[in-house]
Design an enzyme around this catalytic site. Structure first.
Site, PDB file in Angstrom:
ATOM      1  N   ASN A 132      98.110  58.004 -50.042  1.00 36.96           N
ATOM      2  CA  ASN A 132      97.811  57.596 -48.321  1.00 36.96           C
ATOM      3  C   ASN A 132      98.930  58.146 -47.710  1.00 36.96           C
ATOM      4  O   ASN A 132     100.076  57.733 -48.176  1.00 36.96           O
ATOM      5  CB  ASN A 132      97.240  56.212 -48.377  1.00 36.96           C
ATOM      6  CG  ASN A 132      98.401  55.418 -47.955  1.00 36.96           C
ATOM      7  OD1 ASN A 132      98.849  55.179 -46.910  1.00 36.96           O
ATOM      8  ND2 ASN A 132      99.253  54.751 -48.872  1.00 36.96           N
TER       9      ASN A 132
ATOM     10  N   MET B 272      98.338  56.959 -44.348  1.00 36.64           N
ATOM     11  CA  MET B 272      97.824  56.295 -43.121  1.00 36.64           C
ATOM     12  C   MET B 272      98.681  56.136 -41.751  1.00 36.64           C
ATOM     13  O   MET B 272      98.297  56.482 -40.841  1.00 36.64           O
ATOM     14  CB  MET B 272      97.378  54.936 -43.690  1.00 36.64           C
ATOM     15  CG  MET B 272      96.449  54.941 -44.833  1.00 36.64           C
ATOM     16  SD  MET B 272      95.012  55.981 -44.674  1.00 36.64           S
ATOM     17  CE  MET B 272      93.873  55.055 -43.311  1.00 36.64           C
TER      18      MET B 272
ATOM     19  N   PHE C 152     100.485  53.356 -40.750  1.00 39.19           N
ATOM     20  CA  PHE C 152     100.164  52.072 -39.731  1.00 39.19           C
ATOM     21  C   PHE C 152      99.186  52.207 -38.743  1.00 39.19           C
ATOM     22  O   PHE C 152      99.206  51.703 -37.562  1.00 39.19           O
ATOM     23  CB  PHE C 152     101.485  51.560 -39.301  1.00 39.19           C
ATOM     24  CG  PHE C 152     102.556  51.172 -40.151  1.00 39.19           C
ATOM     25  CD1 PHE C 152     102.171  50.859 -41.508  1.00 39.19           C
ATOM     26  CD2 PHE C 152     103.757  50.938 -39.765  1.00 39.19           C
ATOM     27  CE1 PHE C 152     103.332  50.656 -42.110  1.00 39.19           C
ATOM     28  CE2 PHE C 152     105.020  50.639 -40.571  1.00 39.19           C
ATOM     29  CZ  PHE C 152     104.707  50.319 -41.784  1.00 39.19           C
TER      30      PHE C 152
ATOM     31  N   ASN D 156     107.702  45.257 -43.403  1.00 39.09           N
ATOM     32  CA  ASN D 156     107.726  46.512 -44.074  1.00 39.09           C
ATOM     33  C   ASN D 156     108.684  47.404 -43.718  1.00 39.09           C
ATOM     34  O   ASN D 156     108.307  48.117 -42.504  1.00 39.09           O
ATOM     35  CB  ASN D 156     106.240  46.968 -44.288  1.00 39.09           C
ATOM     36  CG  ASN D 156     106.018  48.099 -44.750  1.00 39.09           C
ATOM     37  OD1 ASN D 156     106.751  48.602 -45.522  1.00 39.09           O
ATOM     38  ND2 ASN D 156     104.675  48.284 -44.942  1.00 39.09           N
TER      39      ASN D 156
ATOM     40  N   SER E  97     107.377  51.587 -46.057  1.00 36.93           N
ATOM     41  CA  SER E  97     106.231  52.525 -45.984  1.00 36.93           C
ATOM     42  C   SER E  97     106.791  54.000 -45.871  1.00 36.93           C
ATOM     43  O   SER E  97     107.720  54.063 -44.892  1.00 36.93           O
ATOM     44  CB  SER E  97     105.384  52.366 -44.813  1.00 36.93           C
ATOM     45  OG  SER E  97     104.279  53.492 -44.948  1.00 36.93           O
TER      46      SER E  97
ATOM     47  N   ASN F 211     105.259  56.563 -44.859  1.00 31.64           N
ATOM     48  CA  ASN F 211     104.245  57.155 -43.891  1.00 31.64           C
ATOM     49  C   ASN F 211     104.625  57.030 -42.326  1.00 31.64           C
ATOM     50  O   ASN F 211     103.745  57.527 -41.386  1.00 31.64           O
ATOM     51  CB  ASN F 211     102.768  56.610 -43.948  1.00 31.64           C
ATOM     52  CG  ASN F 211     102.424  57.064 -45.534  1.00 31.64           C
ATOM     53  OD1 ASN F 211     102.632  57.884 -46.147  1.00 31.64           O
ATOM     54  ND2 ASN F 211     101.683  55.864 -46.064  1.00 31.64           N
ATOM     55  N   THR F 212     105.340  56.353 -41.945  1.00 28.71           N
ATOM     56  CA  THR F 212     106.069  56.505 -40.562  1.00 28.71           C
ATOM     57  C   THR F 212     107.457  57.135 -40.695  1.00 28.71           C
ATOM     58  O   THR F 212     108.037  56.549 -41.436  1.00 28.71           O
ATOM     59  CB  THR F 212     106.248  54.917 -40.126  1.00 28.71           C
ATOM     60  OG1 THR F 212     104.938  54.452 -39.896  1.00 28.71           O
ATOM     61  CG2 THR F 212     106.880  55.051 -38.611  1.00 28.71           C
TER      62      THR F 212
ATOM     63  N   LYS G  86     109.689  43.801 -48.473  1.00 27.55           N
ATOM     64  CA  LYS G  86     109.278  44.509 -49.035  1.00 27.55           C
ATOM     65  C   LYS G  86     110.035  45.876 -49.465  1.00 27.55           C
ATOM     66  O   LYS G  86     110.179  46.616 -48.320  1.00 27.55           O
ATOM     67  CB  LYS G  86     107.750  44.936 -48.752  1.00 27.55           C
ATOM     68  CG  LYS G  86     106.866  45.511 -49.830  1.00 27.55           C
ATOM     69  CD  LYS G  86     105.321  45.720 -49.255  1.00 27.55           C
ATOM     70  CE  LYS G  86     104.502  46.293 -50.346  1.00 27.55           C
ATOM     71  NZ  LYS G  86     103.099  46.246 -50.069  1.00 27.55           N
TER      72      LYS G  86
ATOM     73  N   ASN H 295     106.622  49.105 -52.802  1.00 27.69           N
ATOM     74  CA  ASN H 295     105.594  49.771 -51.969  1.00 27.69           C
ATOM     75  C   ASN H 295     105.283  50.946 -52.710  1.00 27.69           C
ATOM     76  O   ASN H 295     105.545  51.021 -53.990  1.00 27.69           O
ATOM     77  CB  ASN H 295     106.327  50.071 -50.671  1.00 27.69           C
ATOM     78  CG  ASN H 295     105.443  50.000 -49.334  1.00 27.69           C
ATOM     79  OD1 ASN H 295     104.382  50.412 -49.618  1.00 27.69           O
ATOM     80  ND2 ASN H 295     105.624  49.765 -48.544  1.00 27.69           N
TER      81      ASN H 295
ATOM     82  N   GLY I 256     100.638  49.621 -59.775  1.00 33.76           N
ATOM     83  CA  GLY I 256     100.016  49.872 -60.936  1.00 33.76           C
ATOM     84  C   GLY I 256      99.376  48.777 -61.478  1.00 33.76           C
ATOM     85  O   GLY I 256      99.123  48.836 -62.838  1.00 33.76           O
TER      86      GLY I 256
END
Length: 346
Positions: free
Chosen positions: A111, A113, A115, A173, A176, A178-179, A209, A238, A286
């Site tokens: 992914n 995404m 946020f 967080n 991630s 994705n940012t 995290k 993560n 997992g």
């Protein structure tokens, strides 16, 4: 008898985010009609630490219910912990689509995404009006995409301040993928500032995290700073940007699911070796069956969280994992899940 395999065939014919929207509606209906589902619990699975009392140690990781729209239905399914978010101060669309990809044979997801969420105020409003849940609710906080890194602390402060009355615990967080540049905040200086700020506003448990892709020494040093400054726990891990794990992976976004199992377990083992007995530890990554969940608990996890396995195995997975753990506890002659936490540590 409910057959998720047949339902999944239909859902997987749809674009992934469209299927998620349908799941959202189904879970909202379930929350309004809880008598449709018989929740399994056992006193063997009850666990407590700090001021949190969980009916069981199986949680749903952040990312599935970003805006707290499905909480009642997820609670009916029997999760002991549901983590909402990641949520940012202002609502945002996230990254361009397509940004969610299934790898069904590997039971994994990728992914990017970014946020995507409606913002902290709508989330808080929903939590203020929801009926009491059996599940413990965590709020996973992120920063807005357009907020420069030098102002990131203010975003985390705004999210925390706005939600102080509705979360059972809070997660920062920084991990991630994705940012853009978010993982640059995984440094000792920022982490120290972040938790020094947060403890000034709440005595509720605060968690960090972490990503599974940092050098272990760096990861442990960051965790140590977080704990020194007031964090009560570490969530590991993560999603990963190790694209070699997944055949056909895109060169962006984060990977979760079965292919992350070994890597996430190895990172968690290092975190447990360093901090078990000094912090609340949460294992993610997992985990797809009772055996793996039980292994992480014996390694030192106070509770575990699933994500991709919920999508691939369906709404009965939480019940199945709990039933399997009860059998494993009985096999090992343990009287409760509390006795299993960290039994293999060291």
């Amino acid at each position: 008898m409910f057959d998720y395999g047949q339902l999944k065939k239909g859902l997987f014919c749809l674009e992934a985010e469209h299927a998620h929207a349908l799941a959202t509606q189904a879970l909202r209906i379930l929350g309004a009609c809880p008598w449709f589902f018989s929740r399994f619990e056992s006193p063997l699975l009850e666990t407590s630490f700090l001021d949190l009392k969980l009916p069981n140690p199986i949680g749903l990781a952040a990312g599935f219910d970003k805006d707290a729209r499905m909480l009642a239905g997820l609670d009916v399914l029997g999760f002991g912990n549901i983590e909402v978010g990641s949520v940012t101060p202002k609502g945002q669309f996230g990254n361009p689509k397509p940004r969610l990809f299934r790898f069904a044979k590997q039971e994994s997801l990728q992914n990017a995404m970014g946020f995507n969420n409606q913002g902290i105020i709508p989330l808080v409003s929903r939590l203020e009006h929801i009926k009491p849940l059996k599940s413990v609710v965590g709020i996973n906080l992120g920063k807005n995409k357009n907020t420069p890194l030098e102002h990131a602390l203010e975003d985390y402060k705004q999210g925390l301040q706005a939600s102080l009355g509705v979360g059972d615990y809070y997660v920062f967080n920084l991990s991630s993928p994705n940012t853009k540049n978010l993982r640059d905040l995984q440094n000792e200086s920022f982490v120290g500032e972040l938790f020094s700020m947060a403890v000034g506003y709440t005595h509720k448990p605060l968690f960090l995290k972490v990503a599974p892709d940092m050098p272990i020494d760096t990861l442990l040093a960051i965790c140590q700073i977080a704990l020194d400054k007031g964090a009560r726990g570490i969530i590991a891990t993560n999603t990963t940007t190790d694209y070699s794990l997944l055949s056909g992976a895109k060169n962006f976004g984060g990977i979760s699911g079965r292919v992350l199992e070994a890597k996430a377990r190895a990172v968690f083992a290092e975190v447990a070796r360093a901090f078990f007995g000094r912090a609340i530890l949460v294992a993610v990554g997992g985990i797809s069956d009772g055996k793996e969940a039980y292994e992480r608990i014996k390694m030192g996890a106070h509770f575990v969280q699933i994500f991709s396995a919920f999508i691939y195995q369906g709404p009965l997975i939480c019940r199945q994992i709990k039933q399997d753990i009860v059998k494993l506890l009985q096999r090992d002659g343990l009287r409760s899940i509390q006795e299993a936490i960290g039994v293999d540590h060291g």
